[in-house]
Write an enzyme that holds these catalytic residues in place. Structure first.
Site, short mmCIF file in Angstrom:
data_model
loop_
_atom_site.label_atom_id
_atom_site.label_comp_id
_atom_site.label_asym_id
_atom_site.label_seq_id
_atom_site.Cartn_x
_atom_site.Cartn_y
_atom_site.Cartn_z
N PRO A 116 0.74 -1.62 -0.40
CA PRO A 116 0.27 0.01 0.05
C PRO A 116 1.06 1.35 0.16
O PRO A 116 2.08 1.40 0.06
CB PRO A 116 -0.85 -0.19 1.06
CG PRO A 116 -0.65 -1.48 1.49
CD PRO A 116 0.81 -2.17 1.43
N GLU A 117 -0.10 2.22 -0.34
CA GLU A 117 0.79 3.83 -0.32
C GLU A 117 1.01 4.45 0.43
O GLU A 117 0.32 3.65 1.49
CB GLU A 117 0.76 4.61 -1.99
CG GLU A 117 1.22 3.49 -3.04
CD GLU A 117 0.80 4.50 -4.14
OE1 GLU A 117 1.79 6.03 -4.08
OE2 GLU A 117 0.38 4.45 -5.59
#
Length: 288
Positions: A15-16
């Protein structure tokens, strides 16, 4: 002896940052200021092996704060800090203590309030590391020491970024995704912020004007703030702490929109591979 933190290429951009920040906010209400009852490790073979002595060190310690630096979650205790990275497919969830473990549930931080924080990571590119208080500030940890200023901080500004682009003969998208220059603008948000700034991803960084750098920094902040506000981008591997998928209500303008009309001019969005990453742009709005 070579540093163990340089043995694998850092390709963990999902995930960012907005998903990580969403996770931090999600686990904080149940985990912050709580006493650790047990530290359970079902699979220590993550990106780097988990220190199994933590099973003896952590019980009885209070989680004093839960912060984020870049994509690392920092759970501070009196004796040191846990650094947790979600890798490419990991998620943290807060669950009742007696919740049965499922496949890929590798680590539990069991709390005395009847809950646990569980790390699920199918691809095992995540990490759970320990930085002892005896080693100084956690900011000195090898994985954090060279990170750029936080993207939503005042230190990350147009003047700072302009200075970083001087004499840099590299595509601007690559520089935006360089964590030593900019933290948090992973592939999705790099594409979006460049589109908003009308800058082609292949533009040489050194060619940007000070005005363009100011605009790009402002748009990086805007797209990250919007994503954080709305819970993060929907990624099939990301689960928010309450077990529901993350989401990003704002329509993505160019990312994964190849062949679709540009929302500004109607020109079909194009896709190229830049440094092994998919890059999306409007050839009319983002001219080289």
């Amino acid at each position: 002896m070579a540093s163990p933190f340089k043995t694998r290429n850092d390709r963990t951009d999902m995930p960012e940052l907005p998903e990580v920040e969403t996770t931090r906010k999600g686990i904080t209400p149940k985990a912050n200021q709580q006493v650790i009852k047990a530290f359970i490790v079902r699979n220590a073979s993550l990106r780097w092996p988990i220190d199994l002595t933590l099973k003896q060190k952590l019980p009885g310690l209070v989680i004093q704060s839960i912060n984020r630096r870049g994509k690392y979650l920092l759970l501070k205790t009196e004796l040191g800090t846990l650094l947790i990275h979600l890798g490419m497919s990991g998620n943290l969830r807060v669950l009742p203590e007696n919740t049965p473990a499922l496949k890929h549930d590798h680590v539990d931080i069991v709390l005395e309030n009847g809950y646990l924080v569980r790390l699920n990571d199918p691809r095992r590119f995540g990490s759970v590391l320990w930085h002892s208080a005896n080693e100084g500030s956690v900011e000195q940890h090898k994985l954090l020491a060279k990170l750029a200023p936080e993207p939503l901080s005042d230190e990350f500004n147009g003047q700072y970024f302009y200075e970083k682009t001087r004499n840099r003969k590299v595509a601007i998208k690559s520089l935006v995704m360089n964590s030593a220059v900019a933290v948090g603008a992973g592939n999705i948000y790099a594409n979006e912020s460049l589109f908003m700034s009308k800058i082609h991803p292949q533009t040489m960084a050194s060619k940007l004007t000070e005005k363009q750098c100011e605009l790009l920094v402002n748009n990086i902040k805007k797209v990250l703030e919007a994503a954080i506000e709305q819970g993060g981008t929907t990624l099939k591997d990301f689960m928010s702490p309450d077990g529901k998928p993350g989401y990003f209500v704002q329509k993505l303008n160019v990312y994964d929109q190849a062949g679709k009309p540009c929302p500004v001019c109607g020109t079909p969005i194009e896709r190229i591979i830049l440094n092994q990453r998919a890059s999306y742009f409007c050839p009319k709005c983002q001219k080289t």
